[in-house]
Design a protein around this motif. Structure first.
Motif, short mmCIF file in Angstrom:
data_model
loop_
_atom_site.label_atom_id
_atom_site.label_comp_id
_atom_site.label_asym_id
_atom_site.label_seq_id
_atom_site.Cartn_x
_atom_site.Cartn_y
_atom_site.Cartn_z
N LYS A 163 -1.19 14.56 3.20
CA LYS A 163 -1.95 13.32 3.04
C LYS A 163 -3.33 13.41 3.68
O LYS A 163 -4.28 12.77 3.21
N PHE A 211 -3.39 5.29 -1.40
CA PHE A 211 -3.67 6.10 -0.22
C PHE A 211 -5.08 5.97 0.32
O PHE A 211 -5.36 6.36 1.45
N ASP A 266 1.67 3.75 -3.14
CA ASP A 266 0.90 4.95 -2.77
C ASP A 266 -0.61 4.74 -2.97
O ASP A 266 -1.30 5.58 -3.55
N ASN A 325 -4.45 5.36 4.00
CA ASN A 325 -3.84 4.04 3.91
C ASN A 325 -2.32 4.03 4.02
O ASN A 325 -1.73 2.96 3.95
N THR A 326 -1.68 5.20 4.16
CA THR A 326 -0.23 5.22 3.99
C THR A 326 0.57 5.82 5.14
O THR A 326 1.80 5.84 5.08
N GLU A 327 -0.10 6.34 6.17
CA GLU A 327 0.68 6.91 7.28
C GLU A 327 0.03 6.56 8.61
O GLU A 327 -0.40 5.44 8.81
N GLY A 380 -5.03 4.37 -5.61
CA GLY A 380 -4.07 5.46 -5.68
C GLY A 380 -4.20 6.16 -7.01
O GLY A 380 -5.15 5.92 -7.77
N ASN A 382 -5.43 5.93 9.52
CA ASN A 382 -5.18 4.54 9.21
C ASN A 382 -5.69 3.54 10.25
O ASN A 382 -6.51 2.66 9.95
N ASN A 402 -8.25 -0.70 -2.56
CA ASN A 402 -7.18 0.23 -2.22
C ASN A 402 -6.81 0.98 -3.50
O ASN A 402 -6.36 0.37 -4.48
N ARG A 430 0.82 -1.21 0.00
CA ARG A 430 0.00 0.00 0.00
C ARG A 430 0.85 1.26 0.00
O ARG A 430 0.53 2.24 -0.68
N THR A 431 1.94 1.26 0.78
CA THR A 431 2.75 2.47 0.89
C THR A 431 3.63 2.66 -0.33
O THR A 431 3.75 3.78 -0.86
N SER A 473 3.20 3.73 9.92
CA SER A 473 4.39 4.30 9.28
C SER A 473 5.64 3.48 9.51
O SER A 473 6.70 3.77 8.95
#
Length: 370
Positions: free
Chosen positions: A177, A123, A121, A150-152, A281, A255, A279, A117-118, A156
């Motif tokens: 974000k 997100f 990206d 979804n990314t932080e 992006g 998240n 998911n 996911r990260t 993280s």
């Protein structure tokens, strides 16, 4: 709520300079080539009941007539080193779209689900919590879209042991974000004719981190006067979800809260076997079950509910522009559950996975006169 002067300056800069950057529409930026009229999709069978369910999904898609070819990649608990992850990443970047079963995370290793996911990206995670007729539940008429950054946040992967017995785990919240996911949520609400967006937070305690997230959502709401907006503290949200879930429409949240509230919502309408997730992006998309539970305990027993993976595949087909095929699978799944009431044990029935799939295939054949 009052914040520091520096935070105020940051938010002011964000309002004046950031909003114009996010013109993202959750479907308009995707371009997937269909070679010879067929789409290639990366397939990640994952762990637990994933491989057996993915096999059934491939069969149902074949009977639907959807022009889909699969590129299968082994990325699971036993094939999870950097080479396997890189291979999966390249396949998803090449094809643009993936259908994924849950991948287990071994103790002491990084989550491959989070890394996908990260690094891609992806997100926005979206799950639709909607009551399905024919399933016995405490609440009815639930129709909630849960949108999760979804990314932080707590995902993280920034933690360390300062001294023996003391661990610091960093929760990262950024204006960039938070603004992006807020914009996504309001655009989503407009596109789907929803009336309200609720931002879930804990800004009464985490005044800077969750305070920033809430402020970004609040400022974004001013650009959408036709959409009702409210903020709600996450613990109160949990109570409201189990007491009066019908009050919610579109929900947007950081998240970790999204993971918890999403699982709670799935439980309200029948459990993980009937909820799909996506998911998204700017360039790539992964479709999967909504709760990311591998079902290791029922692996090989032929009792796993295939509905969630099949509904995820129907969303994938919609995303690829194959809306008739997506609708065909989705309606057949719901007919088998709601009208024929062929239920696996998780829904209180005695049907096997195979019996549910066979009933769905039979309905598809009747509709397409195969």
């Amino acid at each position: 709520m009052s914040f520091s002067r520096n935070l105020g300056k940051l938010l002011s800069w964000q309002v004046n300079n950031e909003f114009s950057r996010y013109t993202y529409s959750y479907s308009s930026n995707f371009t997937h080539e269909a070679y010879g009229g067929r789409h290639t999709v990366t397939l990640l069978p994952g762990d637990g009941v994933g491989p057996e369910l993915i096999g059934h999904v491939k069969e149902v898609i074949r009977f639907s007539g959807a022009p889909i070819d699969f590129e299968t990649i082994n990325l699971d608990a036993d094939h999870g080193d950097e080479d396997y992850l890189s291979h999966a990443m390249l396949a998803i970047k090449r094809n643009g779209v993936a259908l994924k079963a849950p991948i287990e995370t071994k103790q002491g290793s990084k989550s491959k689900n989070v890394e996908l996911r990260t690094k891609l990206d992806l997100f926005a995670n979206i799950i639709h919590i909607k009551s399905i007729p024919g399933i016995a539940t405490r609440h009815h008429d639930i129709d909630i879209h849960i949108i999760r950054e979804n990314t932080e946040g707590e995902y993280s992967n920034l933690e360390h042991e300062s001294v023996p017995g003391v661990v610091e785990n960093l929760k990262i919240i950024t204006a960039e974000k938070s603004t992006r996911i807020a914009k996504f949520a309001f655009d989503y609400a407009v596109k789907h004719n929803r009336r309200k967006v609720t931002a879930i937070h804990k800004a009464n305690i985490m005044k800077l981190g969750d305070g920033l997230f809430l402020e970004c959502c609040t400022n974004m709401s001013k650009l959408y006067p036709a959409i009702e907006f409210e903020g709600m503290i996450v613990d109160n949200c949990s109570m409201q979800m189990v007491s009066k879930p019908q009050q919610f429409d579109v929900m947007v949240m950081p998240n970790l809260y999204g993971n918890i509230i999403g699982n709670l919502g799935a439980g309200l309408i029948g459990g993980p076997g009937i909820v799909s997730g996506m998911n998204l992006g700017d360039q790539f998309a992964i479709f999967e079950t909504g709760t990311r539970n591998s079902g290791r305990s029922i692996q090989g027993k032929n009792i796993a509910n295939p509905a969630a993976m099949l509904l995820a595949s129907s969303q994938m087909l919609d995303h690829l522009g194959l809306k008739d095929h997506g609708k065909l699978i989705r309606e057949s799944v719901k007919k088998v559950i709601s009208e024929e009431k062929i239920h696996t044990p998780d829904l209180g029935g005695q049907a096997t996975t195979l019996q549910v799939v066979q009933a769905i295939v039979k309905d598809i054949k009747e509709k397409t006169q195969q």
